[in-house]
Design a protein around this motif. Structure first.
Motif, short mmCIF file in Angstrom:
data_model
loop_
_atom_site.label_atom_id
_atom_site.label_comp_id
_atom_site.label_asym_id
_atom_site.label_seq_id
_atom_site.Cartn_x
_atom_site.Cartn_y
_atom_site.Cartn_z
N GLU A 194 50.96 55.12 14.74
CA GLU A 194 51.44 56.51 14.82
C GLU A 194 50.27 57.50 14.79
OE1 GLU A 194 54.26 57.06 11.66
OE2 GLU A 194 55.63 55.55 12.50
N MET A 195 49.27 57.21 13.97
CA MET A 195 48.09 58.08 13.93
C MET A 195 47.35 58.05 15.26
SD MET A 195 46.64 57.29 10.11
CE MET A 195 45.23 58.37 10.23
N ASP A 196 47.30 56.88 15.90
CA ASP A 196 46.63 56.75 17.18
C ASP A 196 47.36 57.56 18.25
OD1 ASP A 196 44.76 55.81 19.04
OD2 ASP A 196 45.94 54.02 19.48
N SER A 222 49.37 60.10 17.83
CA SER A 222 49.31 61.54 17.56
C SER A 222 47.90 62.11 17.71
CB SER A 222 49.83 61.84 16.15
OG SER A 222 48.91 61.35 15.18
N GLY A 223 46.90 61.24 17.89
CA GLY A 223 45.52 61.71 18.07
C GLY A 223 44.76 61.92 16.77
N ARG A 224 45.37 61.59 15.64
CA ARG A 224 44.70 61.80 14.36
C ARG A 224 43.53 60.83 14.15
NH1 ARG A 224 49.51 61.61 10.60
NH2 ARG A 224 47.97 60.89 9.12
N LEU A 225 43.55 59.68 14.86
CA LEU A 225 42.43 58.75 14.74
C LEU A 225 41.18 59.26 15.44
CD1 LEU A 225 43.96 55.17 15.06
CD2 LEU A 225 43.12 56.31 13.03
N ASP A 226 41.32 60.34 16.21
CA ASP A 226 40.16 60.93 16.89
C ASP A 226 39.34 61.80 15.95
OD1 ASP A 226 40.93 59.70 19.24
OD2 ASP A 226 42.10 61.43 19.93
N GLU A 227 39.89 62.12 14.76
CA GLU A 227 39.14 62.91 13.78
C GLU A 227 37.95 62.10 13.29
OE1 GLU A 227 41.79 64.09 10.64
OE2 GLU A 227 43.28 64.83 12.06
N LYS A 233 36.60 61.52 10.41
CA LYS A 233 36.71 60.66 9.23
C LYS A 233 37.39 59.34 9.54
CE LYS A 233 41.01 62.35 7.14
NZ LYS A 233 41.56 62.93 5.93
N TRP A 234 38.10 59.24 10.66
CA TRP A 234 38.79 58.01 11.04
C TRP A 234 38.04 57.22 12.10
CZ3 TRP A 234 42.37 56.49 7.87
CH2 TRP A 234 43.09 57.44 7.13
#
Length: 116
Positions: A83-85, A87-92, A94-95
């Motif tokens: 889900e993080m992938d 939504s693009g949150r893994l592009d931050e 810290k990830w």
């Protein structure tokens, strides 16, 4: 692997193996401590006695071993990462290390490193 931690009420050592069996992890060293703690919580809730919180330190390694010992917990982590992938949150920033590990684990379609 054996994990030792203190009883939050009396401080005696609680010994558990990792991965642990299904169900809740042990909180109290004995039935006596569990019952006494319950009585103390009830008394504290009614204002009769104050409570004392004894923090129990659990290492990141112990948490990781607990997750790896449970297929359901592993599934939850993998779904959350997916889900993080999406939504693009893994592009931050810290990830980035997590995203790198996920890329390393991806295989061409039809090839799995776990199933034979």
């Amino acid at each position: 692997m054996i994990v030792e931690r203190p009883c939050p009420r009396c401080g005696r050592v609680i010994v558990e193996s990792v991965p642990r069996p299904p169900g809740r992890p042990k909180t109290w060293c004995s039935v006596t401590c569990r019952r006494a703690a319950s009585g103390e919580r009830l008394a504290a809730a009614s204002g009769v006695i104050p409570t004392t919180y004894v923090p129990v330190e659990i290492s990141l390694e112990e948490h990781a071993q607990a997750v790896l010992g449970s297929p359901a917990a592993c599934r939850r982590v993998l779904r959350a990462l997916a889900e993080m992938d999406v939504s693009g949150r893994l592009d931050e920033a810290k990830w980035s290390s997590v995203a790198g590990e996920l890329e390393r684990l991806r295989r061409p379609a039809g090839r799995s490193m776990w199933r034979r």
